[in-house]
Every structure is written in C-alpha cells, then in structure tokens.
Design an enzyme around this catalytic site. Structure first.
Site, short mmCIF file in Angstrom:
data_model
loop_
_atom_site.label_atom_id
_atom_site.label_comp_id
_atom_site.label_asym_id
_atom_site.label_seq_id
_atom_site.Cartn_x
_atom_site.Cartn_y
_atom_site.Cartn_z
N HIS A 194 0.87 -1.17 0.00
CA HIS A 194 0.00 0.00 0.00
C HIS A 194 0.91 1.23 0.00
O HIS A 194 2.00 1.19 0.58
CB HIS A 194 -0.84 -0.05 1.28
CG HIS A 194 -1.92 0.97 1.38
ND1 HIS A 194 -1.68 2.28 1.71
CD2 HIS A 194 -3.27 0.87 1.23
CE1 HIS A 194 -2.82 2.93 1.75
NE2 HIS A 194 -3.81 2.11 1.45
N GLN A 234 -4.30 -5.10 7.19
CA GLN A 234 -5.25 -6.11 6.71
C GLN A 234 -5.11 -7.45 7.44
O GLN A 234 -5.87 -8.37 7.16
CB GLN A 234 -5.06 -6.35 5.20
CG GLN A 234 -5.29 -5.13 4.34
CD GLN A 234 -6.74 -4.63 4.36
OE1 GLN A 234 -7.65 -5.32 4.84
NE2 GLN A 234 -6.96 -3.45 3.84
N1 PMP Z 1 -1.77 -0.66 4.56
C1 PMP Z 1 -2.69 -1.48 4.04
C2 PMP Z 1 -2.29 -2.87 3.63
C3 PMP Z 1 -3.99 -1.02 3.89
O1 PMP Z 1 -4.91 -1.83 3.35
C4 PMP Z 1 -4.33 0.29 4.30
C5 PMP Z 1 -5.74 0.82 4.15
N2 PMP Z 1 -6.32 0.59 2.91
C6 PMP Z 1 -3.33 1.07 4.86
C7 PMP Z 1 -2.05 0.57 4.97
C8 PMP Z 1 -3.60 2.47 5.30
O2 PMP Z 1 -4.50 2.48 6.35
P1 PMP Z 1 -5.05 3.88 6.90
O3 PMP Z 1 -5.67 4.57 5.73
O4 PMP Z 1 -6.06 3.48 7.93
O5 PMP Z 1 -3.90 4.62 7.45
#
Ligand code: PMP
Length: 403
Positions: free
Chosen positions: A115, A195
C-alpha cells in the site's frame, strides 16, 4: 442470515450488501455505544487533570492500551503507541527510526505489492539517507520465490517493510521467515498489519516483529485511532516523531527531555474516546473469535471463486486458491471498467471498491490499471454473496455484450 449481522446498526438503517471491509469495517452497536459512553460519562482530557472525570478518562485510555497489548501479545503496555491510523504509525517508524538508524549504503527491502502508506515513507527514508530501496517482486499467486528472497535480501539489508496481508491480493506474506532473515544481519522488520490484525491472530513475539502498524477502523473501532507496536529497545533509542504537549519530562528554554514510553510518541491531546471504542471493538472481535472469522471468510470466498470460475470473462488476481485470500477478491471483467462494475453493483445496493487501491505500483506490476475488489468480514453471509453474484452476472449484458 449471519448471526452477527444484527449487531451492526447500519445494516438495519441502510440495508446494503457491504463488501468493502478492507477499506473500513462496519461497527457493531457495542463500539458505537462505548464511544458515546465515554463522552457521556468520562469526557475530560486524560493524563492531565487531577479530578475524577479526568482520572476516569486516563483509566479508560490505559485499559485500552492493555487490551491492545494482549491482542497482539506485546510484552508490555509501553510498547503500544496510539496514533491516528496505519499511515501515521508507519510514518512514525520511518521518520523516527528510519531517518536515524538507516544510513548511506544500507539497503531497505520492501515489495511492489505495498500500500502507498508502506511505500512512500521508505522512499523518503532512502532518498534522505542515501540507502538503497529494493523491491521484492511476487509470483502471480503473491508468493515470493526463494531465489527472489535470496538475491534481494543481502547482508546490507537494515530494514524490511512489508504488509502481512496484501490489500489487493489477500495473500499472507512470510513475516516470520523475513524477520529471521533480517535479524541475522542485525536489521529490523516493520510489519503493516492493516489487513491482518482484523482477520487473524497476530502475535508480535511469535513473529518477532520489531514494529507492527494497524488501524482501528478496519477492525470495527472508531475512525481516528491506530496503533504502532514497537519493541522497547528500539522505541527507547528513537527520538520523538512529533513534539509538544504531553510527550515531555521537562522543558527548558534551551531544550527538553522526553516523557517515558509510550507518551514520548503521543504528542498533544490524545484520542481516549477512540481508544475506548477500540477496546470495545477488540472485545467484540474476541467474542466472535478468529477461527470463526476465518471460516466465514473462507467459505464465502470459496463460493465466489466457484461461481467466478464459470464466467470466462472474469479474472481474479492473486492465488487461484480461495483459502489464500483472507477474504479479499480483486478481479476484472473483460470489456468493463472496474468503476462501471462498482457503479452497476451500487444500483443493486452492493458495495465494493474499484480503483488502484492505493497500490499503483502493484497495478503496474500486474499490468492492470484498476481492479474491482470485494472484501469480506465476519458479518457477511451467503445472502450477501448471492446478491453480489447475481449483480455481477448482469454486468456484461448491461454493457452490451452477448455472452
Ligand atoms: N496498509 C494497508 C495494507 C492497507 O490496506 C491500508 C488501508 N487501505 C493502509 C495501509 C492504510 O490504512 P489507513 O488509511 O487506515 O492509514
């Protein structure tokens, strides 16, 4: 009907088939009530006041920290830092650890499936320190070959940053093995648990993770509360990420000393109502149990895979084995843009995600611009999947294909 669905007021108020839990989970009534209870009965700025209400807020905040510590099996409360979300947690690790303990000539290893929240902070660290950033490339099923790991994780690797579960492929990455590899060289591993923590038992001591980041909102807690777990010996030697109120021991005109852990990393007024809601969410999660969550997600994923396999125009990304997906199914339909898939499903009140999922380099790697993604959680049931599949089967016809 799923026995847990009735615990979630949104399904009564706004009936829908919710298949976007990887973006954010729905909240059970107990979590909503907990946050409300905090504001109605304990609302004061914690860690400051010497009066009863403030002390109640302080206690609630501390209890939430213990609850998180137990969930992830950290050694002590001080290793649990509250943040806003996974993104802030990973940035804390990058700015505070990465910029100070990774040096020119060192290597940082991450993966193309991260991500953006677990990629951009390390790009920043590499750029500013002169370290080399190396990307592991997965096989089509999301796994990493031994050759890939052997050739890219060298003895210059100081830090590995990896998601335990990919938000696109749903695969579970070999965190424990990678921790062993990097520790052999005296490096550390930063685990993005956004996740994984909501869906499986994550034990930081068993994994030997140095840092673990996750968001409350993906495990049914309120928005605005997240966690960074860090090993005490690392947190002790790191400078604060943010400075200001609450994180100091003593301030002089020419400098300051820092508060004890975890407060050194929690500058400014904290989010005790969110933390209290997080505790309620963890209790709810534990009441359901990770085995049950896994069974629900696996059986529904299997059903989706079974039906999708009969439709030659649908392509699933990641492993062909539904049990390797942690309830996440990313897919495309020939001739239909993923945004059109999501819009057509929306007309049937089926909520899925479409886009690059904040993983553009992975989309490039998979040679696909966008995908549709259905993601499951403990409140989903056969009826949800039936509605989803019925809607999916109409799409090509709506778009003018004669199948
Ligand atoms: N890492 C992963 C694997 C995610 O799926 C997400 C959210 N989609 C995030 C980081 C970021 O999370 P947040 O937006 O709650 O900071």
């Amino acid at each position: 009907m799923n026995q847990y669905k009735k615990d979630f007021p949104v399904f009564e108020n706004k009936p829908c088939v919710y298949l976007d839990s990887a973006a954010t989970a729905q909240r059970p009534g107990s979590v909503i009530e907990a946050e409300k209870y905090f504001y109605e009965n304990m609302n004061a700025n914690p860690l400051r006041g010497l009066y009863e209400l403030s002390m109640a807020a302080t206690d609630a905040y501390a209890e939430a920290r213990t609850c998180v510590k137990d969930l992830i099996n950290a050694s002590e409360d001080a290793e649990v830092i509250f943040t806003r979300n996974t993104t802030e947690s990973l940035n804390l690790a990058a700015y505070s650890y990465g910029l100070n303990f990774v040096h020119e000539g060192d290597e940082i290893v991450t993966t193309v499936m991260e991500h953006h929240s677990n990629m951009l902070p390390w790009q920043m660290v590499a750029e500013r320190t002169g370290a080399k950033l190396i990307y592991l490339e997965p096989e089509a099923d999301g796994s990493f070959s031994k050759e890939e790991l052997d050739s890219k994780i060298t003895d210059r690797c100081r830090l590995i940053a990896i998601a335990q579960v990919s938000n696109v492929l749903g695969c579970v990455n070999p965190v424990k093995e990678l921790a062993k590899r990097v520790h052999k060289n005296g490096g550390i591993i930063v685990v993005d648990g956004a996740q994984s923590v909501p869906h499986m038992k994550v034990d930081v001591r068993d994994l030997d993770a140095d840092f673990l980041a996750f968001s409350g909102h993906k495990l049914m807690a309120p928005f605005g509360i997240g966690v960074l777990y860090g090993k005490r010996e690392l947190l002790e030697k790191m400078p604060p990420f943010l400075t200001g109120g609450e994180m100091i021991e003593y301030v002089r005109l020419d400098g300051a000393t820092w508060a004890e852990l975890p407060h050194k990393f929690e500058a400014g007024t904290v989010n005790p109502a969110g933390a209290y809601g997080l505790k309620a969410a963890i209790e709810y999660l534990q009441g359901v149990g990770f085995d049950h969550i896994r069974e629900t997600e696996d059986s529904l994923t299997k059903k989706i895979f079974g039906e999708f396999s009969k439709l030659p125009y649908i392509h699933i990304y990641g492993s062909p084995d539904p049990l390797q997906h942690t309830g996440i199914v990313s897919f495309t339909i020939d001739g239909v843009h993923p945004h059109d898939i999501a819009s057509i499903l929306d007309a049937d009140k089926v909520d899925i995600r479409a886009g690059h999922h904040c993983a553009q380099p992975l989309m490039d790697y998979l040679r696909v611009g966008n995908t549709a993604r259905a993601s499951l959680y403990l409140y989903n049931d056969e009826e949800d999947v039936d509605s989803f599949l019925a809607s999916i089967k109409k799409i090509r016809k709506i778009m003018g294909f004669q199948d």
